[in-house]
Design a protein around this motif. Structure first.
Motif, PDB file in Angstrom:
ATOM      1  N   LEU A 292       0.822  -1.204   0.000  1.00  0.00           N
ATOM      2  CA  LEU A 292       0.000   0.000   0.000  1.00  0.00           C
ATOM      3  C   LEU A 292       0.860   1.259   0.000  1.00  0.00           C
ATOM      4  N   ILE A 293       1.973   1.230   0.713  1.00  0.00           N
ATOM      5  CA  ILE A 293       2.903   2.363   0.707  1.00  0.00           C
ATOM      6  C   ILE A 293       3.462   2.586  -0.694  1.00  0.00           C
ATOM      7  N   LYS A 294       3.899   1.511  -1.345  1.00  0.00           N
ATOM      8  CA  LYS A 294       4.450   1.629  -2.698  1.00  0.00           C
ATOM      9  C   LYS A 294       3.400   2.124  -3.681  1.00  0.00           C
ATOM     10  N   ARG A 295       2.162   1.695  -3.498  1.00  0.00           N
ATOM     11  CA  ARG A 295       1.105   2.029  -4.459  1.00  0.00           C
ATOM     12  C   ARG A 295       0.532   3.421  -4.247  1.00  0.00           C
ATOM     13  N   TYR A 296       0.369   3.847  -2.988  1.00  0.00           N
ATOM     14  CA  TYR A 296      -0.397   5.061  -2.731  1.00  0.00           C
ATOM     15  C   TYR A 296       0.401   6.242  -2.184  1.00  0.00           C
ATOM     16  N   SER A 297       1.575   6.019  -1.649  1.00  0.00           N
ATOM     17  CA  SER A 297       2.331   7.143  -1.105  1.00  0.00           C
ATOM     18  C   SER A 297       2.999   7.927  -2.233  1.00  0.00           C
ATOM     19  N   ILE A 298       2.980   9.254  -2.119  1.00  0.00           N
ATOM     20  CA  ILE A 298       3.650  10.072  -3.124  1.00  0.00           C
ATOM     21  C   ILE A 298       5.155  10.154  -2.860  1.00  0.00           C
ATOM     22  N   LEU A 299       5.583   9.714  -1.675  1.00  0.00           N
ATOM     23  CA  LEU A 299       7.011   9.582  -1.342  1.00  0.00           C
ATOM     24  C   LEU A 299       7.190   8.253  -0.590  1.00  0.00           C
ATOM     25  N   PRO A 300       7.242   7.128  -1.315  1.00  0.00           N
ATOM     26  CA  PRO A 300       7.240   5.812  -0.655  1.00  0.00           C
ATOM     27  C   PRO A 300       8.393   5.588   0.319  1.00  0.00           C
ATOM     28  N   VAL A 301       9.566   6.110   0.026  1.00  0.00           N
ATOM     29  CA  VAL A 301      10.713   5.894   0.924  1.00  0.00           C
ATOM     30  C   VAL A 301      10.462   6.555   2.270  1.00  0.00           C
ATOM     31  N   ILE A 302       9.981   7.800   2.241  1.00  0.00           N
ATOM     32  CA  ILE A 302       9.665   8.511   3.484  1.00  0.00           C
ATOM     33  C   ILE A 302       8.576   7.778   4.256  1.00  0.00           C
TER      34      ILE A 302
ATOM     35  N   LEU B 179       9.871   2.987  11.679  1.00  0.00           N
ATOM     36  CA  LEU B 179      10.360   3.549  12.936  1.00  0.00           C
ATOM     37  C   LEU B 179       9.263   3.780  13.969  1.00  0.00           C
ATOM     38  N   LEU B 180       8.062   4.116  13.521  1.00  0.00           N
ATOM     39  CA  LEU B 180       7.020   4.482  14.483  1.00  0.00           C
ATOM     40  C   LEU B 180       5.962   3.413  14.720  1.00  0.00           C
ATOM     41  N   PHE B 181       5.587   2.673  13.683  1.00  0.00           N
ATOM     42  CA  PHE B 181       4.409   1.823  13.820  1.00  0.00           C
ATOM     43  C   PHE B 181       4.690   0.323  13.788  1.00  0.00           C
ATOM     44  N   TYR B 182       5.733  -0.091  13.119  1.00  0.00           N
ATOM     45  CA  TYR B 182       6.030  -1.528  13.075  1.00  0.00           C
ATOM     46  C   TYR B 182       6.223  -2.140  14.460  1.00  0.00           C
TER      47      TYR B 182
ATOM     48  N   GLU C 210      14.674  24.966  -1.597  1.00  0.00           N
ATOM     49  CA  GLU C 210      15.800  25.318  -0.716  1.00  0.00           C
ATOM     50  C   GLU C 210      15.520  24.961   0.745  1.00  0.00           C
ATOM     51  N   GLU C 211      14.257  24.705   1.088  1.00  0.00           N
ATOM     52  CA  GLU C 211      13.900  24.356   2.467  1.00  0.00           C
ATOM     53  C   GLU C 211      13.884  22.849   2.702  1.00  0.00           C
ATOM     54  N   LYS C 212      13.778  22.081   1.623  1.00  0.00           N
ATOM     55  CA  LYS C 212      13.504  20.651   1.759  1.00  0.00           C
ATOM     56  C   LYS C 212      14.605  19.891   2.488  1.00  0.00           C
ATOM     57  N   SER C 213      15.863  20.213   2.232  1.00  0.00           N
ATOM     58  CA  SER C 213      16.966  19.485   2.881  1.00  0.00           C
ATOM     59  C   SER C 213      16.864  19.602   4.395  1.00  0.00           C
ATOM     60  N   LEU C 214      16.663  20.824   4.890  1.00  0.00           N
ATOM     61  CA  LEU C 214      16.557  21.040   6.333  1.00  0.00           C
ATOM     62  C   LEU C 214      15.338  20.323   6.903  1.00  0.00           C
ATOM     63  N   VAL C 215      14.217  20.395   6.191  1.00  0.00           N
ATOM     64  CA  VAL C 215      12.985  19.750   6.660  1.00  0.00           C
ATOM     65  C   VAL C 215      13.148  18.239   6.712  1.00  0.00           C
ATOM     66  N   TYR C 216      13.764  17.649   5.672  1.00  0.00           N
ATOM     67  CA  TYR C 216      13.971  16.201   5.632  1.00  0.00           C
ATOM     68  C   TYR C 216      14.877  15.746   6.765  1.00  0.00           C
TER      69      TYR C 216
ATOM     70  N   VAL D   9      13.814  13.235   9.896  1.00  0.00           N
ATOM     71  CA  VAL D   9      14.540  11.993  10.202  1.00  0.00           C
ATOM     72  C   VAL D   9      15.039  12.019  11.642  1.00  0.00           C
ATOM     73  N   LEU D  10      15.557  13.170  12.092  1.00  0.00           N
ATOM     74  CA  LEU D  10      16.044  13.292  13.474  1.00  0.00           C
ATOM     75  C   LEU D  10      14.921  13.051  14.473  1.00  0.00           C
ATOM     76  N   ILE D  11      13.753  13.659  14.242  1.00  0.00           N
ATOM     77  CA  ILE D  11      12.616  13.475  15.146  1.00  0.00           C
ATOM     78  C   ILE D  11      12.166  12.012  15.152  1.00  0.00           C
ATOM     79  N   LEU D  12      12.105  11.403  13.972  1.00  0.00           N
ATOM     80  CA  LEU D  12      11.691  10.002  13.888  1.00  0.00           C
ATOM     81  C   LEU D  12      12.664   9.093  14.631  1.00  0.00           C
ATOM     82  N   ILE D  13      13.959   9.382  14.535  1.00  0.00           N
ATOM     83  CA  ILE D  13      14.958   8.578  15.245  1.00  0.00           C
ATOM     84  C   ILE D  13      14.783   8.727  16.750  1.00  0.00           C
ATOM     85  N   LEU D  14      14.545   9.964  17.220  1.00  0.00           N
ATOM     86  CA  LEU D  14      14.332  10.186  18.653  1.00  0.00           C
ATOM     87  C   LEU D  14      13.091   9.434  19.142  1.00  0.00           C
TER      88      LEU D  14
END
Length: 351
Positions: A104-114, A121-124, A319-325, A329-334
Motif C-alpha cells: 500500500l505504501i508503494k502504491r499510494y504514497s507520493i514519497l514511498p521511501v519517506i 520507525l514508528l508503527f512496526y 531550498e527548504e527541503k533538505s533542512l525539513v527532511y 529523520v532526526l525526530i523520527l529517530i528520537l
C-alpha cells in the motif's frame, strides 16, 4: 542531437537503476521485518503470552469476546496445517501485516521511501510485534480508505468488516464514510484538539464511561469494561494508567497536523488524511481519562501520517527541503529510540 540522445539514455538507465535499488532495499528490509517476531523470546510482551496459551485451544474453547473471529480462524488453520506451531502462527500475522503495508505504501504514497521509514520507525514495533491482530486490521483499514477515496464504497465496507474481524476496534473507521472528502472547515479543525481536551477534562469522566458502556454491543463492551476496570481498580502507578498527554509523540503529531492545515490543498486524499489525523488528536485528548484506550484508539488513526507527511513535505520550497527532511529523520529517530531502546510505547518522555 546524438549527444542529447546519449545523455537521455544514460539518465534513463540511472533512473531505472535507482528504482531497482529502492525495490531491492524494500524487499530486503521487509523480509527482515517479517522474520523479527520469530526470534523474539516468548513473553517479549504480555500479548505474546496470551496468544501462546490459545494456539492449542479446541473449537469449543474459542472465546469471541477475548479475540476476534479471524484470530480463531488462524488458530484453527495453524492447527490443521502446521500442528499448532508457534513460528507459523507468528509468521501469518507478520507476513500479512508487512507485505500488505509495504504494498500500500508503494502504491499510494507520493514519497514511498519517506512513508516506509515512518512505518518502520514508528508503527512496526507496536503493530508488527505486539498488537499483531490490530496490525493486520490496520493494514486492511489503510486499503479500505484508498478504496473509498477511489469511490469504491462497497469495497471499503467489505475491507472494514474484514479489519473488524481481526480487531473489533476497527469498526470505528466506518465513521470515515461521513467525512466530507472535498472540503475542510479550517476554523472548526483548528479548534478540534482544544475541544477534545476540554471534553476529556470536564465531560468524559469515569461516570460518563460507566454510563455509556451499558449501551455498547457485547463484543465492544467486554474490552471497554476491561479498560475501565483497570483505571478504577488497577495500580495508579502502572504505566498504562499514566500516559503523558503532552509528550514528544503527541507534540510531533500536533505539529504535523497544524502544518497540514496551513497548506490548504484541495486534494481529496490530503483532506481526508488531514481529517483522520484531526480525529487522532481529538481522541487522544478526549479519552485521556482511560489512558490505554486513549492511546490505542488514537494510535490507530495516527498510522495514516505514513501517507499524510509526504503531502506536507511536497509543499516546502526546494531550498527548504533538505533542512525539513533532516529534521524529520532526526525526530523520527528520537521517537523510535523511545520504542526500540526504552521499550515504552505509552510515555514518550524524551522531551
Amino acid at each position: 542531437m546524438m549527444a542529447m540522445e546519449k545523455n537521455a539514455d544514460i539518465h534513463l538507465k540511472h533512473k531505472n537503476l535507482m528504482e531497482l535499488i529502492k525495490v531491492f532495499i524494500f524487499i530486503v528490509t521487509s523480509f527482515i521485518l517479517i522474520v523479527i517476531p520469530v526470534f523474539l523470546p516468548l513473553g517479549f510482551c504480555p500479548d505474546s503470552l496470551s496468544y501462546y496459551t490459545t494456539i492449542n485451544f479446541s473449537v469449543s474453547q474459542y472465546n469471541f469476546l477475548s479475540f476476534e473471529p479471524f484470530y480463531w480462524l488462524i488458530v484453527y488453520i495453524n492447527q490443521i496445517l502446521f500442528n499448532a506451531n508457534w513460528t507459523s502462527f507468528l509468521l501469518f500475522f507478520s507476513v500479512t501485516y508487512v507485505i500488505l503495508s509495504v504494498y500500500l505504501i508503494k502504491r499510494y504514497s507520493i514519497l514511498p521511501v519517506i512513508s516506509f521509514i515512518i512505518f518502520m520507525l514508528l508503527f512496526y514495533p507496536n503493530f508488527g510485534l505486539i498488537q499483531i491482530r490490530n496490525g493486520v486490521s490496520i493494514a486492511f483499514v489503510w486499503w479500505a480508505l484508498f478504496d473509498l477515496l477511489e469511490s469504491k464504497k462497497l469495497k471499503f465496507i467489505i475491507k472494514i468488516i474484514i479489519a473488524t474481524f481481526f480487531h473489533y476496534s476497527s469498526i470505528v473507521f466506518l465513521l470515515v464514510l461521513l467525512l466530507d472528502k472535498n472540503h475542510i472547515n479550517k476554523k472548526f479543525y483548528l479548534l478540534l484538539p482544544l475541544i477534545g481536551f476540554l471534553l476529556g477534562q470536564y465531560v468524559f469522566t469515569i461516570e460518563f464511561y460507566q454510563f455509556i458502556i451499558n449501551y455498547l454491543p457485547s463484543f465492544l463492551k467486554f474490552k471497554a469494561q476491561g479498560y475501565l476496570d483497570f483505571v478504577i481498580y488497577g495500580p495508579q502507578e502502572h504505566k498504562l494508567n499514566r500516559i503523558n498527554i503532552l509528550n514528544m509523540y503527541s507534540l510531533f503529531n500536533i505539529m504535523v497536523y497544524y502544518l497540514g492545515l496551513m497548506i490548504g490543498s484541495n486534494d481529496r486524499y490530503f483532506i481526508t488524511l488531514e481529517k483522520i489525523l484531526a480525529f487522532a488528536i481529538f481522541s487522544f485528548f478526549s479519552f485521556k481519562t482511560i489512558p490505554v484506550f486513549s492511546f490505542r484508539i488514537s494510535n490507530d488513526f495516527y498510522t495514516f501520517i505514513v501517507f499524510l507527511i509526504p503531502y506536507i513535505l511536497k509543499n516546502f520550497k526546494k531550498e527548504e527541503k533538505s533542512l525539513v527532511y533532516y529534521s524529520l529523520v532526526l525526530i523520527l529517530i528520537l521517537l523510535s529510540l523511545n520504542i526500540y531502546i526504552r521499550h515504552d510505547l505509552f510515555n514518550f518522555s524524551l522531551l
